[in-house]
Scaffold this motif. Structure first.
Motif, PDB file in Angstrom:
ATOM      1  N   ARG A 138       0.320  22.839 -29.910  1.00  0.00           N
ATOM      2  CA  ARG A 138       1.382  21.843 -29.732  1.00  0.00           C
ATOM      3  C   ARG A 138       2.326  21.973 -30.915  1.00  0.00           C
ATOM      4  NH1 ARG A 138       1.708  16.974 -26.712  1.00  0.00           N
ATOM      5  NH2 ARG A 138       3.934  16.475 -26.649  1.00  0.00           N
ATOM      6  N   ILE A 139       3.579  22.325 -30.626  1.00  0.00           N
ATOM      7  CA  ILE A 139       4.560  22.592 -31.679  1.00  0.00           C
ATOM      8  C   ILE A 139       5.713  21.615 -31.556  1.00  0.00           C
ATOM      9  CG2 ILE A 139       6.105  24.313 -32.692  1.00  0.00           C
ATOM     10  CD1 ILE A 139       3.651  25.674 -30.308  1.00  0.00           C
ATOM     11  N   TYR A 140       6.080  21.021 -32.686  1.00  0.00           N
ATOM     12  CA  TYR A 140       7.268  20.171 -32.734  1.00  0.00           C
ATOM     13  C   TYR A 140       8.329  20.853 -33.588  1.00  0.00           C
ATOM     14  CZ  TYR A 140       4.349  16.368 -30.935  1.00  0.00           C
ATOM     15  OH  TYR A 140       3.521  15.588 -30.164  1.00  0.00           O
ATOM     16  N   ILE A 141       9.537  20.931 -33.042  1.00  0.00           N
ATOM     17  CA  ILE A 141      10.703  21.366 -33.817  1.00  0.00           C
ATOM     18  C   ILE A 141      11.563  20.132 -34.023  1.00  0.00           C
ATOM     19  CG2 ILE A 141      12.713  22.873 -33.923  1.00  0.00           C
ATOM     20  CD1 ILE A 141      11.317  24.749 -31.987  1.00  0.00           C
ATOM     21  N   GLU A 183       6.571  24.379 -21.785  1.00  0.00           N
ATOM     22  CA  GLU A 183       5.106  24.443 -21.733  1.00  0.00           C
ATOM     23  C   GLU A 183       4.695  25.721 -21.011  1.00  0.00           C
ATOM     24  OE1 GLU A 183       1.261  21.811 -20.178  1.00  0.00           O
ATOM     25  OE2 GLU A 183       3.288  20.952 -20.194  1.00  0.00           O
ATOM     26  N   LEU A 184       3.780  26.462 -21.627  1.00  0.00           N
ATOM     27  CA  LEU A 184       3.235  27.678 -21.026  1.00  0.00           C
ATOM     28  C   LEU A 184       1.717  27.547 -20.933  1.00  0.00           C
ATOM     29  CD1 LEU A 184       6.070  28.765 -21.950  1.00  0.00           C
ATOM     30  CD2 LEU A 184       4.952  30.937 -22.411  1.00  0.00           C
ATOM     31  N   ASN A 185       1.168  27.887 -19.763  1.00  0.00           N
ATOM     32  CA  ASN A 185      -0.272  27.889 -19.574  1.00  0.00           C
ATOM     33  C   ASN A 185      -0.742  29.314 -19.310  1.00  0.00           C
ATOM     34  OD1 ASN A 185      -1.154  24.913 -19.495  1.00  0.00           O
ATOM     35  ND2 ASN A 185       0.621  24.940 -18.129  1.00  0.00           N
ATOM     36  N   PHE A 186      -1.879  29.678 -19.899  1.00  0.00           N
ATOM     37  CA  PHE A 186      -2.426  31.021 -19.763  1.00  0.00           C
ATOM     38  C   PHE A 186      -3.749  30.935 -18.991  1.00  0.00           C
ATOM     39  CE2 PHE A 186       0.203  30.746 -23.479  1.00  0.00           C
ATOM     40  CZ  PHE A 186       0.924  31.933 -23.492  1.00  0.00           C
ATOM     41  N   TYR A 187      -4.009  31.952 -18.134  1.00  0.00           N
ATOM     42  CA  TYR A 187      -5.181  31.907 -17.260  1.00  0.00           C
ATOM     43  C   TYR A 187      -6.023  33.168 -17.439  1.00  0.00           C
ATOM     44  CZ  TYR A 187      -2.215  28.385 -15.080  1.00  0.00           C
ATOM     45  OH  TYR A 187      -1.410  27.297 -14.853  1.00  0.00           O
ATOM     46  N   ARG A 198       2.825  24.152 -26.028  1.00  0.00           N
ATOM     47  CA  ARG A 198       3.936  23.292 -25.663  1.00  0.00           C
ATOM     48  C   ARG A 198       4.823  23.128 -26.885  1.00  0.00           C
ATOM     49  NH1 ARG A 198       4.861  18.122 -22.087  1.00  0.00           N
ATOM     50  NH2 ARG A 198       6.515  17.101 -23.262  1.00  0.00           N
ATOM     51  N   ILE A 199       6.116  23.302 -26.671  1.00  0.00           N
ATOM     52  CA  ILE A 199       7.096  23.158 -27.740  1.00  0.00           C
ATOM     53  C   ILE A 199       8.026  22.003 -27.383  1.00  0.00           C
ATOM     54  CG2 ILE A 199       8.974  24.273 -29.009  1.00  0.00           C
ATOM     55  CD1 ILE A 199       7.693  26.969 -28.277  1.00  0.00           C
ATOM     56  N   ASP A 200       8.162  21.054 -28.304  1.00  0.00           N
ATOM     57  CA  ASP A 200       9.058  19.913 -28.109  1.00  0.00           C
ATOM     58  C   ASP A 200      10.103  19.889 -29.213  1.00  0.00           C
ATOM     59  OD1 ASP A 200       7.929  17.659 -26.012  1.00  0.00           O
ATOM     60  OD2 ASP A 200       6.346  18.940 -26.814  1.00  0.00           O
ATOM     61  N   ALA A 201      11.338  19.610 -28.835  1.00  0.00           N
ATOM     62  CA  ALA A 201      12.415  19.425 -29.819  1.00  0.00           C
ATOM     63  C   ALA A 201      12.764  17.948 -29.873  1.00  0.00           C
ATOM     64  CB  ALA A 201      13.643  20.233 -29.428  1.00  0.00           C
ATOM     65  N   MET A 202      12.933  17.422 -31.081  1.00  0.00           N
ATOM     66  CA  MET A 202      13.224  15.993 -31.221  1.00  0.00           C
ATOM     67  C   MET A 202      13.838  15.709 -32.582  1.00  0.00           C
ATOM     68  SD  MET A 202       9.336  14.650 -31.819  1.00  0.00           S
ATOM     69  CE  MET A 202       8.818  15.584 -30.389  1.00  0.00           C
ATOM     70  N   ALA A 203      14.495  14.579 -32.662  1.00  0.00           N
ATOM     71  CA  ALA A 203      14.978  14.097 -33.950  1.00  0.00           C
ATOM     72  C   ALA A 203      13.814  13.494 -34.716  1.00  0.00           C
ATOM     73  CB  ALA A 203      16.082  13.060 -33.748  1.00  0.00           C
ATOM     74  N   ALA A 204      13.863  13.573 -36.024  1.00  0.00           N
ATOM     75  CA  ALA A 204      12.794  13.027 -36.861  1.00  0.00           C
ATOM     76  C   ALA A 204      12.948  11.518 -36.968  1.00  0.00           C
ATOM     77  CB  ALA A 204      12.836  13.659 -38.250  1.00  0.00           C
TER      78      ALA A 204
END
Length: 577
Positions: A138-141, A183-187, A198-204
């Motif tokens: 889980r990545i936040y930018i 979001e990317l899922n691997f099988y 999952r990568i989310d972009a948001m203001a701090a």
């Protein structure tokens, strides 16, 4: 497996240390890297950094731009430069020997604008997510403003769509007013989920991020963060992970009271060996500056030292043209030094150059115990708050051509947490360092300030006189008198305080000022805004509503008392011969 990039990274570090690659602050980190190769408690593994580098170069493409030769870069793969590979190796290459625990869990990357920072951040976020997919990455930018965070997110989204990853099973994209996520899922072969990212972009926004959970967070342009909580909320969100990674990326700004500047100061201490922090990686690029923060901004070598992408994304001719403009147009100079050479400058409205004060202060190193034994007459000043704000006390003395300022602050402990957070004042750091007393009352207690002066007197300080505006603190005035101090009613008129203000200013410029390396005093000096009036009178105030200048104000009170008594002594000498 033979490493594809390790030799390049080691050679880059050697070239920086040898001076073959011009680098400013990075020399220390490269030397640290080479020294760490000899340690027996950590080891450099190549699998993870090589994978991250390959993923970035295979999955991230430019969505705009041109080469220095004017060739279009759109849809061309991002090719990492040696300094970027060096960063990747330090982030995910070091392991504690005999374990699966990475050494680095926090990083500070400090490079000027237009050095390919945003696209590199995008590639780093995406590749790290794939690397950690088996942990459910889980990545936040994040950035101070959503628009800035979206720059890197849009770069990732463009590359995902360019390579058709958005059409693959398990890819979910939300890019609307409510959410910006990939979001990317691997099988595995049996169709079961083997990993995800999952990568989310948001203001701090610290008020909305208490329940977040992540293992990687990238905070961009942290020089624009208003408070430490904007960064710390993400750092706290990854406590459930062992191999977590918190990355702060920024350029220089013009506010030395900001969170970003404080992180830079900590990074400098780590690189200088003053603070030991094995888990903290620092990449600090800036031009060289002398003790008074004079930068040879017309020197191409300084342009190269500050910009690791010099000659790749940074055009040398543009740098020199901007430098010439900065020389001929002083209003451009501050922005050029901070944005292009990555040297912090003070707020535009600030009167003093704080680096002049620091340069002067560094020349001396008396301790309180040593000063108490010297034959110095001390003159005090106090600036008391009306209720529960910062209160300040100061002593001013002169010894063999050196002006000495000793300051101490007071703040009610019940309000300290709130004000430290709201106004971004390092109150608890000052308290730990001995520059501030937390009062155990709802408002500042005058008796605590009186007790400080009494304690200084007990240590041996010969306090001749203290200046204070009685109408703002009658209780303090009375208590000081009852304890045997010579207190003078000193109104806060500009024509009275201007002389002390000018004297301290000149003393700092001449290198004759010492204030015991107090961070609290520097903070207040950096927040002074002044207006010149007729006959060189100066009216000074704080530069913003949430800043403080009380310690400086108290030192001006003490300086005025010193100068007034100096004039009296000279007049008496002339009278009596």
């Amino acid at each position: 497996m033979v490493s594809k990039f390790k030799d390049q990274v080691i050679q880059y570090a050697k070239d920086v240390v040898a001076g073959k690659v011009k680098a400013g602050g990075n020399v220390r980190e490269c030397k640290r890297f080479l020294d760490d190769l000899k340690r027996d408690d950590i080891e450099l593994r190549t699998r993870d950094p090589d994978l991250v580098i390959m993923l970035i170069q295979k999955l991230i493409v430019h969505k705009q731009g041109e080469t220095l030769e004017g060739q279009p870069l759109m849809n061309k793969p991002l090719v990492l430069q040696p300094f970027q590979m060096f960063i990747v190796y330090n982030l995910v290459g070091w392991y504690w020997k005999g374990s699966n625990i990475r050494r680095t869990n926090e990083a500070f990357i400090y490079i000027p604008r237009k050095n390919g920072k945003t696209l590199f951040v995008a590639g780093l976020a995406f590749a790290l997510g794939i690397l950690e997919r088996k942990s459910g990455a889980r990545i936040y930018i994040s950035a101070a403003a959503l628009k800035q965070a979206m720059e890197a997110f849009d770069d990732i989204l463009y590359s995902v769509r360019y390579y058709g990853i958005d059409q693959e099973e398990g890819t979910v994209i939300h890019d609307n007013n409510m959410e910006h996520s990939i979001e990317l899922n691997f099988y595995d072969a049996d169709g079961r989920t083997s990993g995800s990212l999952r990568i989310d972009a948001m203001a701090a926004n610290p008020d909305a991020q208490d329940s977040f959970n992540c293992n990687i967070a990238i905070c961009d342009e942290i020089h624009a963060f208003k408070k430490a909580a904007q960064y710390n909320r993400f750092k706290e969100a990854m406590k459930a992970y062992t191999n977590k990674l918190m990355i702060g990326i920024t350029t220089a700004g013009d506010n030395i009271n900001s969170f970003g500047y404080q992180r830079l100061q900590y990074a400098e201490k780590v690189l200088d060996g003053i603070a030991k922090d094995d888990a903290f990686f620092c990449f600090v690029s800036h031009a060289d500056a002398d003790d008074k923060v004079n930068v040879d901004f017309l020197n191409p070598e300084q342009h190269e030292k500050a910009n690791p992408s010099y000659g790749v994304t940074i055009r040398p001719s543009d740098m020199m043209n901007d430098a010439m403009q900065a020389q001929n147009d002083p209003q451009q100079r501050k922005d050029y030094i901070s944005r292009s050479l990555n040297v912090y400058t003070n707020a535009m409205r600030a009167w003093f150059d704080i680096e002049e004060f620091r340069a002067s202060d560094k020349k001396y190193n008396w301790t309180l115990e040593e000063l108490a034994k010297l034959p110095i007459k001390w003159y005090g000043g106090a600036d008391l708050s009306r209720l529960y704000d910062l209160t300040a006390a100061a002593l001013f003395g002169h010894y063999k051509g050196v002006d000495i300022i000793i300051t101490h602050a007071f703040f009610p402990v019940v309000m300290a947490v709130r004000k430290a957070d709201e106004d971004n004042i390092p109150l608890f750091g000052w308290a730990d360092d001995g520059w501030l007393t937390m009062c155990n009352t709802p408002t500042v207690n005058a008796a605590d300030v009186v007790e400080w002066f009494k304690s200084m007197r007990r240590q041996g300080f010969r306090i001749e006189q203290i200046g204070q505006d009685r109408k703002f603190a009658r209780e303090f005035f009375t208590l000081m008198k009852s304890n045997g101090f010579n207190v003078v009613d000193q109104p806060q008129y500009s024509y009275v305080k201007s002389e002390g203000f000018r004297y301290i200013e000149k003393s700092a410029k001449d290198g004759n000022l010492y204030y015991l390396h107090s961070d609290a005093y520097e903070y207040c000096v950096a927040n002074v805004h002044a207006i010149e009036k007729t006959d060189d009178l100066v009216h000074f105030e704080k530069i913003g509503k949430t800043t403080r200048i009380d310690l400086f104000d108290a030192s001006v009170f003490g300086c005025v008392r010193y100068l007034d008594n100096l004039d009296r002594a000279k007049a008496a000498a002339q009278w009596w011969g």
